[in-house]
Design a protein around this motif. Structure first.
Motif, mmCIF file in Angstrom:
data_model
loop_
_atom_site.group_PDB
_atom_site.id
_atom_site.type_symbol
_atom_site.label_atom_id
_atom_site.label_comp_id
_atom_site.label_asym_id
_atom_site.label_seq_id
_atom_site.Cartn_x
_atom_site.Cartn_y
_atom_site.Cartn_z
ATOM 1 N N GLU A 189 -3.093 11.016 10.825
ATOM 2 C CA GLU A 189 -2.360 11.508 11.991
ATOM 3 C C GLU A 189 -1.161 12.352 11.584
ATOM 4 O O GLU A 189 -0.630 13.123 12.395
ATOM 5 C CB GLU A 189 -1.892 10.329 12.849
ATOM 6 N N LYS A 190 -0.698 12.201 10.355
ATOM 7 C CA LYS A 190 0.463 12.951 9.872
ATOM 8 C C LYS A 190 0.011 14.096 8.979
ATOM 9 O O LYS A 190 -0.984 13.977 8.256
ATOM 10 C CB LYS A 190 1.411 12.028 9.109
ATOM 11 N N SER A 191 0.764 15.164 9.011
ATOM 12 C CA SER A 191 0.403 16.344 8.228
ATOM 13 C C SER A 191 0.727 16.142 6.751
ATOM 14 O O SER A 191 1.810 15.661 6.400
ATOM 15 C CB SER A 191 1.167 17.565 8.742
ATOM 16 N N GLY A 192 -0.202 16.536 5.930
ATOM 17 C CA GLY A 192 0.027 16.505 4.488
ATOM 18 C C GLY A 192 0.623 17.802 3.961
ATOM 19 O O GLY A 192 0.786 17.966 2.752
ATOM 20 N N GLY A 193 0.972 18.726 4.868
ATOM 21 C CA GLY A 193 1.564 19.991 4.443
ATOM 22 C C GLY A 193 0.497 20.992 4.028
ATOM 23 O O GLY A 193 -0.700 20.798 4.244
ATOM 24 N N ARG A 194 0.956 22.061 3.398
ATOM 25 C CA ARG A 194 0.020 23.111 2.983
ATOM 26 C C ARG A 194 -0.979 22.558 1.972
ATOM 27 O O ARG A 194 -0.673 21.610 1.230
ATOM 28 C CB ARG A 194 0.779 24.302 2.397
ATOM 29 N N PRO A 195 -2.193 23.128 1.918
ATOM 30 C CA PRO A 195 -3.238 22.572 1.048
ATOM 31 C C PRO A 195 -2.834 22.506 -0.426
ATOM 32 O O PRO A 195 -3.212 21.569 -1.134
ATOM 33 C CB PRO A 195 -4.414 23.536 1.254
ATOM 34 N N ASN A 196 -2.096 23.488 -0.902
ATOM 35 C CA ASN A 196 -1.677 23.455 -2.300
ATOM 36 C C ASN A 196 -0.418 24.294 -2.452
ATOM 37 O O ASN A 196 -0.130 25.158 -1.634
ATOM 38 C CB ASN A 196 -2.787 23.959 -3.238
ATOM 39 N N ARG A 197 0.309 24.020 -3.519
ATOM 40 C CA ARG A 197 1.477 24.829 -3.869
ATOM 41 C C ARG A 197 1.589 24.841 -5.380
ATOM 42 O O ARG A 197 1.930 23.838 -6.000
ATOM 43 C CB ARG A 197 2.762 24.267 -3.251
ATOM 44 N N THR A 198 1.246 25.963 -5.960
ATOM 45 C CA THR A 198 1.324 26.109 -7.403
ATOM 46 C C THR A 198 2.136 27.350 -7.742
ATOM 47 O O THR A 198 2.165 28.317 -6.980
ATOM 48 C CB THR A 198 -0.079 26.230 -8.035
ATOM 49 N N PHE A 199 2.794 27.307 -8.890
ATOM 50 C CA PHE A 199 3.642 28.406 -9.347
ATOM 51 C C PHE A 199 2.941 29.222 -10.416
ATOM 52 O O PHE A 199 2.182 28.690 -11.231
ATOM 53 C CB PHE A 199 4.930 27.856 -9.969
ATOM 54 N N GLU A 215 0.831 -1.201 0.000
ATOM 55 C CA GLU A 215 0.000 0.000 0.000
ATOM 56 C C GLU A 215 0.868 1.254 0.000
ATOM 57 O O GLU A 215 1.891 1.322 0.690
ATOM 58 C CB GLU A 215 -0.915 0.020 1.232
ATOM 59 N N ILE A 216 0.456 2.243 -0.775
ATOM 60 C CA ILE A 216 1.126 3.538 -0.773
ATOM 61 C C ILE A 216 0.553 4.367 0.363
ATOM 62 O O ILE A 216 -0.665 4.566 0.439
ATOM 63 C CB ILE A 216 0.925 4.258 -2.121
ATOM 64 N N GLU A 217 1.419 4.825 1.250
ATOM 65 C CA GLU A 217 0.971 5.623 2.394
ATOM 66 C C GLU A 217 0.887 7.090 2.012
ATOM 67 O O GLU A 217 1.836 7.662 1.496
ATOM 68 C CB GLU A 217 1.941 5.447 3.563
ATOM 69 N N ILE A 218 -0.256 7.698 2.266
ATOM 70 C CA ILE A 218 -0.480 9.109 1.965
ATOM 71 C C ILE A 218 -0.787 9.835 3.258
ATOM 72 O O ILE A 218 -1.681 9.433 4.012
ATOM 73 C CB ILE A 218 -1.645 9.272 0.962
ATOM 74 N N TRP A 219 -0.035 10.895 3.524
ATOM 75 C CA TRP A 219 -0.223 11.653 4.760
ATOM 76 C C TRP A 219 -1.372 12.651 4.617
ATOM 77 O O TRP A 219 -1.579 13.247 3.548
ATOM 78 C CB TRP A 219 1.054 12.401 5.116
ATOM 79 N N GLY A 220 -2.092 12.832 5.692
ATOM 80 C CA GLY A 220 -3.198 13.777 5.702
ATOM 81 C C GLY A 220 -4.452 13.177 5.088
ATOM 82 O O GLY A 220 -4.616 11.955 5.023
ATOM 83 N N ASP A 221 -5.329 14.063 4.609
ATOM 84 C CA ASP A 221 -6.596 13.589 4.056
ATOM 85 C C ASP A 221 -6.521 13.310 2.562
ATOM 86 O O ASP A 221 -7.510 12.885 1.954
ATOM 87 C CB ASP A 221 -7.717 14.589 4.345
ATOM 88 N N GLY A 222 -5.356 13.569 1.947
ATOM 89 C CA GLY A 222 -5.191 13.273 0.522
ATOM 90 C C GLY A 222 -5.767 14.316 -0.399
ATOM 91 O O GLY A 222 -5.761 14.137 -1.624
ATOM 92 N N ALA A 223 -6.238 15.444 0.157
ATOM 93 C CA ALA A 223 -6.859 16.480 -0.680
ATOM 94 C C ALA A 223 -5.867 17.527 -1.151
ATOM 95 O O ALA A 223 -6.157 18.305 -2.056
ATOM 96 C CB ALA A 223 -8.002 17.148 0.080
ATOM 97 N N GLN A 224 -4.683 17.599 -0.523
ATOM 98 C CA GLN A 224 -3.695 18.609 -0.905
ATOM 99 C C GLN A 224 -3.215 18.363 -2.339
ATOM 100 O O GLN A 224 -3.226 17.234 -2.818
ATOM 101 C CB GLN A 224 -2.503 18.600 0.063
#
Length: 329
Positions: A284-294, A217-226
């Motif tokens: 339980e782990k942070s997925g970081g900021r919601p988005n990062r686009t340039f 299984e691929i582990e994804i941190w946070g809710d996966g919406a970022q």
């Protein structure tokens, strides 16, 4: 034509045995350049995958040794026309947090040595690979090149972030004081063949490849919406070399407009490898900021091609991965 600009020129590439450095060497060789590739170690056997040509010379060298670096450049009878600095001490997130001084000191001294050597020997063009991580402050719009240390500057105990930020400041001042042409592409997440697929990697795409290939299984941190963006490595090379050729902008965000969630990325990786879609969320782990686009306006201005889409890039990466990383059968 792009090849005309580089044909017959001598280009020094640091980190040639690494992921991105090896692709810059390959791209420059394809354009007719002569490449001097510097490396500290070749533990992933990357050098054997580069073209066999007398226009490529590799030198094992520690960039912290300023005298040795100067000797290599001074030995070139016609000089070095350009430097592409790809080498860096990175490590995983824990290493960067736990040893920020080690990472900051090593990366700053190598950048200082590279810039100083280029100045002393009259090298016309220097490329310092930057990072989107210099944009520590979030914005409510795509991040522009101006949203850097000139607008926002924060301290964080992350040696990699600090070294990338201060390297850019050093490059800025070298340009102002010495009139040097220092080009700074700022990278989104780069992926592709010869990436670091070792067990201790925390890079998202290689980690997903390893888990999917092993049937795990691929582990994804946070809710996966970022959401994040990913750029195929040869598109980075092509855009950066065009940046130098045109010399319109010295700082350019490098990325794509294709933002995807980690769930969508995991599905694409599994599809590229022909594996079942298996992933699990760790909320339980942070997925970081919601988005990062340039904001990619400057990249579109200098790059006369469209970067490949993520599905195609992952397909090419999977083809390399099957040949070099997966056991037969």
């Amino acid at each position: 034509m792009a090849a005309d600009h580089w044909s017959g020129r001598t280009v020094l590439v640091t980190g040639v045995a690494g992921f991105i450095g090896s692709h810059f060497a390959e791209g420059l060789l394809a354009r007719g350049a002569r490449v001097i590739g510097l490396y500290r170690r070749d533990n992933r056997k990357v050098l054997a995958q580069l073209p066999a040509t007398d226009r490529l010379r590799t030198v094992r060298l520690d960039l912290l040794d300023e005298a040795a670096l100067n000797e290599v450049v001074a030995a070139e009878p016609d000089g070095v026309d350009a430097v592409v600095h790809c080498a860096a001490l990175t490590g995983n997130a824990a290493f960067r947090r736990e040893r920020p001084a080690t990472v900051l000191d090593a990366n700053m001294r190598t950048v200082s040595n590279v810039l100083g050597c280029a100045r002393r020997h009259g090298t016309a063009d220097v490329v310092l690979l930057g990072s989107g991580e210099v944009y520590l402050s979030a914005t409510d719009r795509p991040t522009r090149e101006e949203d850097d240390f000139r607008t926002f500057m924060k301290y964080a105990p992350d040696g990699y972030y600090l070294s990338k930020s201060y390297a850019e400041i050093l490059a800025e001042t070298y340009g102002e004081e010495y009139g040097m042409r220092v080009f700074r592409p700022r990278l989104t997440s780069i992926y592709g063949p010869r990436d670091n697929f070792e067990a201790d990697t925390d890079r998202v795409v290689p980690r997903m490849f390893a888990r999917a290939a092993a049937g795990e299984e691929i582990e994804i941190w946070g809710d996966g919406a970022q959401t994040r963006t990913y750029l195929y490595v040869t598109d980075l090379v092509d855009a950066t070399l065009r940046m130098v050729e045109k010399d319109v902008h010295r700082i350019v965000n490098m990325g794509t407009p294709e933002a995807v969630s980690p769930i969508a990325l995991a599905r694409l990786v599994c599809g590229a490898l022909g594996r079942p879609e298996r992933y699990v969320l760790d909320r339980e782990k942070s997925g970081g900021r919601p988005n990062r686009t340039f904001d990619l306006a400057k990249m579109r201005e200098i790059a006369d091609f469209r970067p490949r889409d993520l599905r195609e890039g992952l397909r090419l990466t999977a083809a390399w991965y099957r040949e070099h990383r997966m056991p037969p059968g």
